[in-house]
Design a protein around this motif. Sequence first.
Motif, PDB file in Angstrom:
ATOM      1  N   MET A 145      46.132  43.529  51.886  1.00  0.00           N
ATOM      2  CA  MET A 145      44.929  42.885  50.786  1.00  0.00           C
ATOM      3  C   MET A 145      45.857  41.669  50.318  1.00  0.00           C
ATOM      4  O   MET A 145      46.617  41.711  49.673  1.00  0.00           O
ATOM      5  CB  MET A 145      44.291  43.809  49.831  1.00  0.00           C
ATOM      6  N   TRP A 146      45.093  40.432  50.331  1.00  0.00           N
ATOM      7  CA  TRP A 146      45.596  39.244  49.762  1.00  0.00           C
ATOM      8  C   TRP A 146      45.251  39.212  48.479  1.00  0.00           C
ATOM      9  O   TRP A 146      44.541  39.929  47.800  1.00  0.00           O
ATOM     10  CB  TRP A 146      44.847  38.071  50.485  1.00  0.00           C
ATOM     11  N   GLY A 147      46.123  38.440  47.549  1.00  0.00           N
ATOM     12  CA  GLY A 147      45.959  37.738  46.307  1.00  0.00           C
ATOM     13  C   GLY A 147      46.240  39.241  45.210  1.00  0.00           C
ATOM     14  O   GLY A 147      45.692  39.103  44.168  1.00  0.00           O
ATOM     15  N   PHE A 148      47.031  40.066  45.909  1.00  0.00           N
ATOM     16  CA  PHE A 148      47.275  41.494  44.821  1.00  0.00           C
ATOM     17  C   PHE A 148      48.352  40.687  43.745  1.00  0.00           C
ATOM     18  O   PHE A 148      49.178  39.811  44.168  1.00  0.00           O
ATOM     19  CB  PHE A 148      47.964  42.343  45.695  1.00  0.00           C
ATOM     20  N   PRO A 149      48.234  41.135  42.589  1.00  0.00           N
ATOM     21  CA  PRO A 149      47.126  42.062  41.814  1.00  0.00           C
ATOM     22  C   PRO A 149      45.982  41.313  41.326  1.00  0.00           C
ATOM     23  O   PRO A 149      44.817  42.104  41.123  1.00  0.00           O
ATOM     24  CB  PRO A 149      47.957  42.770  40.909  1.00  0.00           C
ATOM     25  N   GLY A 150      46.034  40.192  41.369  1.00  0.00           N
ATOM     26  CA  GLY A 150      44.984  39.258  40.716  1.00  0.00           C
ATOM     27  C   GLY A 150      43.555  39.766  41.320  1.00  0.00           C
ATOM     28  O   GLY A 150      42.668  40.088  40.489  1.00  0.00           O
ATOM     29  N   LEU A 151      43.222  39.696  42.635  1.00  0.00           N
ATOM     30  CA  LEU A 151      41.880  39.856  43.250  1.00  0.00           C
ATOM     31  C   LEU A 151      41.488  41.311  43.014  1.00  0.00           C
ATOM     32  O   LEU A 151      40.448  41.703  42.819  1.00  0.00           O
ATOM     33  CB  LEU A 151      42.135  39.509  44.578  1.00  0.00           C
ATOM     34  N   THR A 152      42.683  42.389  42.987  1.00  0.00           N
ATOM     35  CA  THR A 152      42.067  43.631  42.814  1.00  0.00           C
ATOM     36  C   THR A 152      41.644  44.077  41.558  1.00  0.00           C
ATOM     37  O   THR A 152      40.538  44.675  41.347  1.00  0.00           O
ATOM     38  CB  THR A 152      43.507  44.669  43.139  1.00  0.00           C
ATOM     39  N   LEU A 153      42.487  43.415  40.491  1.00  0.00           N
ATOM     40  CA  LEU A 153      42.060  43.578  39.079  1.00  0.00           C
ATOM     41  C   LEU A 153      40.553  42.592  38.823  1.00  0.00           C
ATOM     42  O   LEU A 153      39.867  43.362  37.943  1.00  0.00           O
ATOM     43  CB  LEU A 153      42.974  42.983  38.111  1.00  0.00           C
ATOM     44  N   LEU A 154      40.369  41.657  39.495  1.00  0.00           N
ATOM     45  CA  LEU A 154      38.976  41.089  39.458  1.00  0.00           C
ATOM     46  C   LEU A 154      37.974  41.716  39.822  1.00  0.00           C
ATOM     47  O   LEU A 154      36.977  41.958  39.040  1.00  0.00           O
ATOM     48  CB  LEU A 154      39.163  39.755  40.154  1.00  0.00           C
ATOM     49  N   GLY A 155      38.116  42.550  40.922  1.00  0.00           N
ATOM     50  CA  GLY A 155      37.196  43.210  41.635  1.00  0.00           C
ATOM     51  C   GLY A 155      36.987  44.714  40.478  1.00  0.00           C
ATOM     52  O   GLY A 155      35.620  45.077  40.200  1.00  0.00           O
ATOM     53  N   LEU A 156      38.132  45.197  40.082  1.00  0.00           N
ATOM     54  CA  LEU A 156      37.860  46.110  38.959  1.00  0.00           C
ATOM     55  C   LEU A 156      37.092  45.695  37.796  1.00  0.00           C
ATOM     56  O   LEU A 156      36.134  46.537  37.253  1.00  0.00           O
ATOM     57  CB  LEU A 156      39.265  46.735  38.679  1.00  0.00           C
ATOM     58  N   ALA A 157      37.479  44.401  37.110  1.00  0.00           N
ATOM     59  CA  ALA A 157      36.659  44.125  36.166  1.00  0.00           C
ATOM     60  C   ALA A 157      35.332  43.871  36.479  1.00  0.00           C
ATOM     61  O   ALA A 157      34.394  44.019  35.328  1.00  0.00           O
ATOM     62  CB  ALA A 157      37.572  42.893  35.537  1.00  0.00           C
ATOM     63  N   LEU A 158      34.933  43.375  37.364  1.00  0.00           N
ATOM     64  CA  LEU A 158      33.503  42.946  37.752  1.00  0.00           C
ATOM     65  C   LEU A 158      32.624  44.355  37.960  1.00  0.00           C
ATOM     66  O   LEU A 158      31.418  44.627  37.511  1.00  0.00           O
ATOM     67  CB  LEU A 158      33.409  42.251  39.001  1.00  0.00           C
ATOM     68  N   MET A 159      33.149  45.433  38.350  1.00  0.00           N
ATOM     69  CA  MET A 159      32.638  46.599  38.706  1.00  0.00           C
ATOM     70  C   MET A 159      32.395  47.385  37.162  1.00  0.00           C
ATOM     71  O   MET A 159      31.276  47.954  37.076  1.00  0.00           O
ATOM     72  CB  MET A 159      33.413  47.582  39.448  1.00  0.00           C
ATOM     73  N   VAL A 160      33.249  47.375  36.427  1.00  0.00           N
ATOM     74  CA  VAL A 160      33.118  47.726  35.074  1.00  0.00           C
ATOM     75  C   VAL A 160      32.293  47.163  34.341  1.00  0.00           C
ATOM     76  O   VAL A 160      31.264  47.734  33.677  1.00  0.00           O
ATOM     77  CB  VAL A 160      34.589  47.711  34.190  1.00  0.00           C
ATOM     78  N   ALA A 161      31.934  45.651  34.442  1.00  0.00           N
ATOM     79  CA  ALA A 161      30.871  44.986  33.759  1.00  0.00           C
ATOM     80  C   ALA A 161      29.636  45.361  34.267  1.00  0.00           C
ATOM     81  O   ALA A 161      28.574  45.520  33.706  1.00  0.00           O
ATOM     82  CB  ALA A 161      31.313  43.280  34.148  1.00  0.00           C
ATOM     83  N   ILE A 162      29.540  45.433  35.740  1.00  0.00           N
ATOM     84  CA  ILE A 162      28.223  45.777  36.290  1.00  0.00           C
ATOM     85  C   ILE A 162      27.910  47.329  35.747  1.00  0.00           C
ATOM     86  O   ILE A 162      26.579  47.356  35.527  1.00  0.00           O
ATOM     87  CB  ILE A 162      28.267  45.702  37.789  1.00  0.00           C
ATOM     88  N   LEU A 163      28.820  48.125  35.850  1.00  0.00           N
ATOM     89  CA  LEU A 163      28.228  49.353  35.216  1.00  0.00           C
ATOM     90  C   LEU A 163      27.780  49.549  33.824  1.00  0.00           C
ATOM     91  O   LEU A 163      26.777  50.003  33.567  1.00  0.00           O
ATOM     92  CB  LEU A 163      29.686  50.405  35.474  1.00  0.00           C
ATOM     93  N   LEU A 164      28.473  48.806  33.276  1.00  0.00           N
ATOM     94  CA  LEU A 164      27.999  48.763  31.533  1.00  0.00           C
ATOM     95  C   LEU A 164      26.483  47.768  31.559  1.00  0.00           C
ATOM     96  O   LEU A 164      25.961  48.186  30.594  1.00  0.00           O
ATOM     97  CB  LEU A 164      29.253  47.796  30.936  1.00  0.00           C
ATOM     98  N   THR A 165      26.429  47.042  32.203  1.00  0.00           N
ATOM     99  CA  THR A 165      25.157  45.907  32.133  1.00  0.00           C
ATOM    100  C   THR A 165      23.907  47.043  32.431  1.00  0.00           C
ATOM    101  O   THR A 165      22.878  46.641  31.870  1.00  0.00           O
ATOM    102  CB  THR A 165      25.148  45.162  33.166  1.00  0.00           C
ATOM    103  N   THR A 166      23.995  48.062  33.271  1.00  0.00           N
ATOM    104  CA  THR A 166      22.863  48.892  33.599  1.00  0.00           C
ATOM    105  C   THR A 166      22.251  49.785  32.301  1.00  0.00           C
ATOM    106  O   THR A 166      21.214  49.969  32.244  1.00  0.00           O
ATOM    107  CB  THR A 166      23.323  50.211  34.265  1.00  0.00           C
ATOM    108  N   ALA A 167      23.284  49.642  31.165  1.00  0.00           N
ATOM    109  CA  ALA A 167      22.666  50.242  29.724  1.00  0.00           C
ATOM    110  C   ALA A 167      21.750  49.489  29.207  1.00  0.00           C
ATOM    111  O   ALA A 167      20.950  49.759  28.333  1.00  0.00           O
ATOM    112  CB  ALA A 167      23.915  50.451  28.994  1.00  0.00           C
ATOM    113  N   PHE A 168      21.833  48.112  29.499  1.00  0.00           N
ATOM    114  CA  PHE A 168      20.801  47.378  28.909  1.00  0.00           C
ATOM    115  C   PHE A 168      19.709  46.691  29.809  1.00  0.00           C
ATOM    116  O   PHE A 168      18.926  45.858  29.228  1.00  0.00           O
ATOM    117  CB  PHE A 168      21.639  45.957  28.508  1.00  0.00           C
TER     118      PHE A 168
END
Length: 469
Positions: free
Chosen positions: A406-429
């Motif tokens: 996987m290219w861009g490790f660890p930055g892109l892996t952590l970006l994907g993780l952060a985006l998924m956390v944000a999306i999961l939290l968004t469902t509450a609103f």
Amino acid sequence: MTNKTGFAAIAAREQGLKRQLTSAQMSMIAIGGAIGTGLFMGSSFAIGFAGPGVLISYAIGALIALLLMGCLAEMTVAHPTSGSFGAYAEYYVGPLAGFLVRYAYWAAIVLAVGTEVTAIALYMKYWFPDVAGWIWILLFSAALILSNAISVKAFGHFEYWFSAIKISAILAFILLGAWLVFGGSHPEYGFQHYVEHGGFLPNGLSGVWIAVIIAIFSYLSIEMIAVAAGEAEEPEKAVKQAFRVTMVRLVVFYLLTLTLILAMVPWNQAGQGGQSPFVSVMQQVGIPGATGLINFVILVAALSAMNSQLYTTTRMMFSLSRAGYAPKAMGRLSSAGVPLNALALSCSGVALATLVHLAFPEQSFMLMIALSIFGALFAWMMIFFTHYRFRRYNERNGGGRLAFRMWGFPGLTLLGLALMVAILLTTAFVPAFRMTLVFGVPFLALLALSYRLYFRGNAQAVSAQAQEA
């Protein structure tokens, strides 16, 4: 990277499945699983949230899916097994993580099966408006359960041709749309629709972000390529090939088709009345028989996605059983190498969908999405986290050169993780997704409690047996 007492012990306990899927079938399975109700029906709800800005939503979803596939491909090439990201989480994060990921994902896809069959009932109303939807749910479900029960080779053949029909139809739709929009002789079609009825972002950036949730649901099932790798003839070749072709095709199919749909039908009319925006376009164009044809293609897409999802849930339950996290009967294989008991249990989503459709016929589709998406979002989030731990483990232990990186490790892996956390939290609103966390968080807590009380000892016993083998 690992020895017999490491990941190899996990892979060894999942032996017995037949390696009969070809590279061509794997590529079609990967793209076929992700082109289903999410594109043909779910996109109408996404357009309702974001308007023409839905193109941004699906582009964000495509970025996340691309990052996820990169992380997953790297781990899958190193460890091709049907337990897939659940097994990776078990080894690189911890047994509890492997337990939670497998069960949350299994529940998500079981419920997603319910989403597909609920949509099938809606599609069949086009031809048979007076026939009860539950009849179609049970009829088509029985046929697909049979195809999964015969053998993995039979599943692969069915899914290959299902996917071929879908891809051919989408390409034809793109050509027709391009001719109508760019041909010059149809001024009623064009990009003026993008700025009418409230502009490009009629519901602002918040609407765009909410529609990302639908986009992720639409891309759901691309990860099944990692599960299918456990039954591929040449897993390393198959995964690499599927990864390279799948993402390009998905981006083209999703973004290009939505671009043309929004240029042919005003966004506030696309999917009006709960129907697919593809059907809305064909009704607008007025080509004789085209509406019925596209409805047939959408039906095939739903059947294809459901076929893939039944396969995935069956293998995930099989993996849970072999890990000691489910009854031993779920890990038994037929003479054809199919875990029939696991398949039977994984059909429970069909029963739930039938009940939901009977109780809430108008709201059943969005309700099933809201219930199913928690486990999928959680699984995607954990794939990114597991990949981070996987790579760190490899670096610390002097692992050899990875065959796929996987290219861009660890930055892109952590970006994907952060985006998924944000999306999961968004469902509450978001009212439409309020049930996502209301259902998901207690379900996850119940799983964790069950593990502590009942399954931890079983898992340790299975692990000890595998290491002694």
